[in-house]
Write a protein that holds these residues in place. Structure first.
Motif: not given
Length: 261
Positions: A50-51, A53-54, A178, A180, A183-184, A187, A196, A200, A203
């Motif tokens: 997942s890390s 992704s970007d 995961n 992300r 992080l969510s 956030e 994290v 991440d 990002s």
């Protein structure tokens, strides 16, 4: 009489074949194939942590530009989820995990892995760090809502490793599948802090802040990549894995904050 009739039938068959030949030649152009023939297009499915992704979206676009006959499709998830997919025979061509332990456990299913990048952990906090978190020790404070990845997830394992090393006991309000998801939570304000990867936190600028963890207290995450033995596009999958270690991909990874292998 029979002979002229046969000749007419033969002539008709030849004429029909001649008329149909151009149509047959045009059928199937642009379709996905595995043999690399004219007009072929290979679709690679890459299972990735997942890390990534970007950065892998950028890397994939760059690879396709350099290899117009190849389309790269990514499936992102926690490394432990990806490993389960490989063991269950999910159709894929290559795998990139966020730790070597997970990759090593799949030795029967992969080619020789190559570490393509490294990463470090940070403490993700809300923008402006409203709870004034200064370091790992603050994560044990009463009333601070801390979220961690689950222990079987690489970042969750790294998190507990560095906390245990410092003798810090944290009771997370949730354990996520995961990085992300961790992080969510921060956030969205559903947690005050979470551990994290540095990339991440970077990002989502303007949404979370990152509190650095000193190297002596930190853990280094390694990202190995390998082609899958059951891939129907073995040569192309290995070519993509090799490319990830090359200068173009490494430049993209560095720009995203990943460290050298």
């Amino acid at each position: 009489m029979p002979r002229p009739l046969n000749r007419r039938r033969a002539a008709t068959a030849v004429l029909a074949a001649a008329l149909l030949a151009p149509l047959a030649a045009g059928c199937g152009s642009g379709e996905d194939t595995a043999d690399g023939g004219a007009g072929s297009r290979v679709r690679l499915t890459v299972l990735a942590a997942s890390s990534l992704s970007d950065v892998f979206k950028t890397a994939g676009a760059a690879y396709e530009k350099e290899h117009p006959g190849t389309k790269v499709a990514f499936s992102f998830a926690g490394s432990q989820e990806l490993a389960a997919q490989v063991r269950n025979g999910a159709p894929a061509d290559a795998l990139v995990t966020a730790d070597e332990k997970t990759m090593d456990g799949l030795g029967a299913d992969t080619g020789k892995p190559t570490v393509i990048a490294r990463n470090r952990l940070v403490i993700a906090v809300g923008e402006g760090n409203p709870e004034k978190v200064r370091g790992l020790g603050d994560l044990a404070e009463d009333g601070l809502a801390v979220v961690l990845a689950a222990p079987e997830v690489p970042v969750g394992r790294y998190s507990r490793q560095i906390l245990d090393k410092q003798g810090i006991r944290v009771k997370p309000v949730s354990e996520e599948p995961n990085v992300r998801a961790v992080l969510s939570k921060v956030e969205l304000g559903e947690a005050d802090a979470g551990l994290v990867y540095a990339t991440d936190a970077d990002s989502v600028p303007g949404k979370v802040d990152a509190v650095a963890i000193p190297d002596a207290q930190n853990a280094v995450a390694s990202y190995p990549a390998a082609a899958l033995k059951d891939s129907p596009h073995g040569a192309e999958a290995q070519a993509f894995v090799n490319w990830l270690s090359g200068p173009k991909a490494q430049k993209i990874l560095r720009a995203a904050g990943f460290q050298q292998p």
